[in-house]
Design an enzyme around this catalytic site. Structure first.
Site, short mmCIF file in Angstrom:
data_model
loop_
_atom_site.label_atom_id
_atom_site.label_comp_id
_atom_site.label_asym_id
_atom_site.label_seq_id
_atom_site.Cartn_x
_atom_site.Cartn_y
_atom_site.Cartn_z
NE ARG A 1 0.37 1.33 4.55
CZ ARG A 1 1.17 2.17 5.17
NH1 ARG A 1 1.85 3.06 4.47
NH2 ARG A 1 1.34 2.11 6.47
CD GLU B 1 -2.07 6.54 9.98
OE1 GLU B 1 -2.45 5.53 10.60
OE2 GLU B 1 -0.86 6.75 9.73
NE ARG C 1 -2.22 5.10 4.67
CZ ARG C 1 -1.90 4.58 5.84
NH1 ARG C 1 -2.08 3.30 6.09
NH2 ARG C 1 -1.37 5.33 6.79
CB CYS D 1 1.73 8.58 10.79
SG CYS D 1 2.86 7.80 11.96
CB THR E 1 5.93 5.78 10.71
OG1 THR E 1 4.52 5.70 10.48
CG2 THR E 1 6.22 5.98 12.17
NE ARG F 1 1.75 -2.09 6.94
CZ ARG F 1 1.53 -3.36 7.28
NH1 ARG F 1 2.54 -4.13 7.66
NH2 ARG F 1 0.32 -3.88 7.26
NE ARG G 1 2.66 -2.51 11.05
CZ ARG G 1 2.13 -1.42 10.51
NH1 ARG G 1 0.90 -1.44 10.03
NH2 ARG G 1 2.80 -0.29 10.46
CD GLU H 1 0.97 0.60 13.60
OE1 GLU H 1 0.13 1.37 13.13
OE2 GLU H 1 2.17 0.85 13.70
P1 ADP Z 1 -1.52 -0.32 6.98
O1 ADP Z 1 -1.06 -1.46 6.18
O2 ADP Z 1 -2.42 0.55 6.21
O3 ADP Z 1 -0.39 0.38 7.65
P2 ADP Z 1 -2.59 -2.13 9.04
O4 ADP Z 1 -1.31 -2.66 9.58
O5 ADP Z 1 -3.66 -1.77 10.04
O6 ADP Z 1 -2.44 -0.81 8.19
O7 ADP Z 1 -3.17 -3.21 8.04
C1 ADP Z 1 -4.37 -2.99 7.36
C2 ADP Z 1 -5.06 -4.28 6.97
O8 ADP Z 1 -4.33 -4.90 5.94
C3 ADP Z 1 -5.19 -5.27 8.10
O9 ADP Z 1 -6.45 -5.90 8.02
C4 ADP Z 1 -4.13 -6.28 7.77
O10 ADP Z 1 -4.41 -7.57 8.27
C5 ADP Z 1 -4.15 -6.26 6.27
N1 ADP Z 1 -2.91 -6.76 5.67
C6 ADP Z 1 -1.67 -6.25 5.79
N2 ADP Z 1 -0.77 -6.97 5.10
C7 ADP Z 1 -1.47 -7.98 4.52
C8 ADP Z 1 -1.12 -9.06 3.67
N3 ADP Z 1 0.14 -9.26 3.26
N4 ADP Z 1 -2.10 -9.90 3.28
C9 ADP Z 1 -3.38 -9.70 3.66
N5 ADP Z 1 -3.77 -8.71 4.44
C10 ADP Z 1 -2.83 -7.85 4.88
C1 CIR Z 2 1.95 5.03 17.53
O1 CIR Z 2 2.59 6.03 17.77
O2 CIR Z 2 2.16 3.93 18.04
C2 CIR Z 2 0.78 5.13 16.57
N1 CIR Z 2 0.48 6.52 16.39
C3 CIR Z 2 1.12 4.45 15.25
C4 CIR Z 2 2.44 4.89 14.66
C5 CIR Z 2 2.86 4.23 13.37
N2 CIR Z 2 1.80 3.69 12.63
C6 CIR Z 2 1.15 4.28 11.66
O3 CIR Z 2 1.51 5.30 11.10
N3 CIR Z 2 0.06 3.65 11.27
#
Ligand code: ADP
Ligand code: CIR
Length: 342
Positions: A112, A211, A215, A257, A259, A266, A295, A300
């Site tokens: 993403r 966020e 995305r 954010c 990060t 990501r 994760r 997250e």
């Molecule tokens: P982001 O990727 O936008 O930083 P999250 O870590 O919250 O946010 O992940 C968003 C969603 O994407 C979650 O439901 C997560 O399980 C899903 N996800 C992340 N990576 C994968 C993957 N490789 N395959 C399937 N689902 C994924």
């Molecule tokens: C933190 O500080 O733990 C949260 N604000 C998440 C930080 C990194 N993750 C993100 O950008 N989704």
């Protein structure tokens, strides 16, 4: 507003870098869109277990509050004030053969990027009316996509609970009620103005006004990282023809954010590593070597289930998109080798 209190064991980068001196020098400042230090740090002050603890309200936040944000950016991305971000989203520069063609380990691959519109503030500082305009602009742009990328926009407002729950469970849709985003003001007027676009196969998706304003997501079952990246690159190219994204020469794509700055990318796999999962030290030694983050499988701040982990690039700024994906792909090869040996 007073200097915030953090518990002695607080590990957030906000707590580490917000000295009383920096606080005093920034507390009266306000960006042209009216964003303040108090708003910038609200999430980390309220959630003292944050990893980072700040969310920017606009591009200018990164300049005005640089005495706090630059050290955070340096620690997270290894990127200093003199560095310049470089972008490369050309799939032909990636060398990422499927690390698991027999489909024993990798359940799915997802890449993403976050994007925000150049002419609006970021989510924490977006007024209700502006959020609706963003939703309208983005959904109009999405409607114009064709071929594999063609799909439909589904607003969250009015979506039935069962559909929503299923989309979240299947990893397609963002969760609700994240307390970090809540404290940052990112959940105001929920669910209005938010939604998800996806193609028929759910291999190309766009989250609107979570966020970040967009995305952009490419995902599919299995480990064909190259195909997932190529689809994402195509989608971003098409959307860029219609929308202008917030971008800085120094920091790359601007995100709420810090990060996510730079590539805002990501790249992850959901991967079954039950043996390594039982030997966390060995697991972490490999992820540290490739600068990867572990994760849980519901995003997250979630936990692993059944030995399945979400493995992704940690760094997003100061490396190109191709390098970010390459790091993840190379690390995944090493993880699979280690799992096989145990
Ligand atoms: P982001 O990727 O936008 O930083 P999250 O870590 O919250 O946010 O992940 C968003 C969603 O994407 C979650 O439901 C997560 O399980 C899903 N996800 C992340 N990576 C994968 C993957 N490789 N395959 C399937 N689902 C994924
Ligand atoms: C933190 O500080 O733990 C949260 N604000 C998440 C930080 C990194 N993750 C993100 O950008 N989704």
């Amino acid at each position: 507003m007073y200097y915030p209190e953090f518990p002695p064991d607080c590990k957030s980068l906000l707590c580490k870098y917000l000295s009383p001196e920096i606080y005093a020098s920034l507390k009266e400042k306000k960006t042209r869109y009216g964003f303040t230090l108090e708003q910038l740090i609200r999430s980390g002050v309220k959630n003292v277990d944050s990893g980072i603890g700040v969310y920017a309200g606009d591009e200018e936040s990164y300049e005005l509050f640089a005495p706090l944000l630059n050290p955070i950016i340096r620690e997270y991305h290894g990127f200093g004030p003199e560095d310049r971000h470089i972008s490369d989203m050309d799939p032909s520069h990636l060398r990422a053969e499927n690390p698991d063609p027999e489909e024993k380990y990798i359940l799915s691959t997802r890449i993403r990027v976050g994007r925000n519109l150049h002419c609006f503030p970021l989510g924490p500082n977006l007024a209700r009316r502006e959020r609706l305009i963003v939703e309208c602009m983005v959904s109009d742009a999405l409607k114009a996509l064709d071929g594999e990328l063609a799909g439909e926009y589904y607003p969250l407002l009015g979506m039935d609970e069962a559909t929503k729950r299923q989309l979240i469970e299947d990893h397609f849709l963002f969760k609700e009620g994240d307390r970090f985003l809540e404290a940052a003001g990112l959940n105001r007027d929920w669910p209005e103005g938010r939604g998800i676009f996806h193609n028929r196969e759910k291999t190309f998706l766009v989250w609107v006004n979570e966020e970040d304003e967009l995305r952009i997501i490419s995902m599919q079952p299995g480990g064909d990282i190259q195909a997932v990246f190529a689809r994402l690159a195509k989608a971003v190219e098409e959307l860029q023809k219609q929308l202008t994204f917030a971008f800085s020469e120094r920091l790359g794509y601007i995100t709420s954010c810090p990060t996510n700055l730079g590539t805002a990318m990501r790249a992850s796999v959901h991967i079954k590593l039950p043996r390594l999962g039982a030997k966390m030290e060995a697991f972490k030694a490999i992820t540290d070597r490739y600068d990867l983050q572990i994760r849980g499988i519901h995003g997250e701040h979630s936990e692993s289930e059944g030995g399945v982990y979400d493995i992704s690039n940690k760094r997003r700024l100061g490396i190109t998109e191709v390098q970010a994906v390459q790091q993840m792909a190379d690390g995944v090869v090493a993880l699979i080798e280690a799992e096989k040996k145990l």
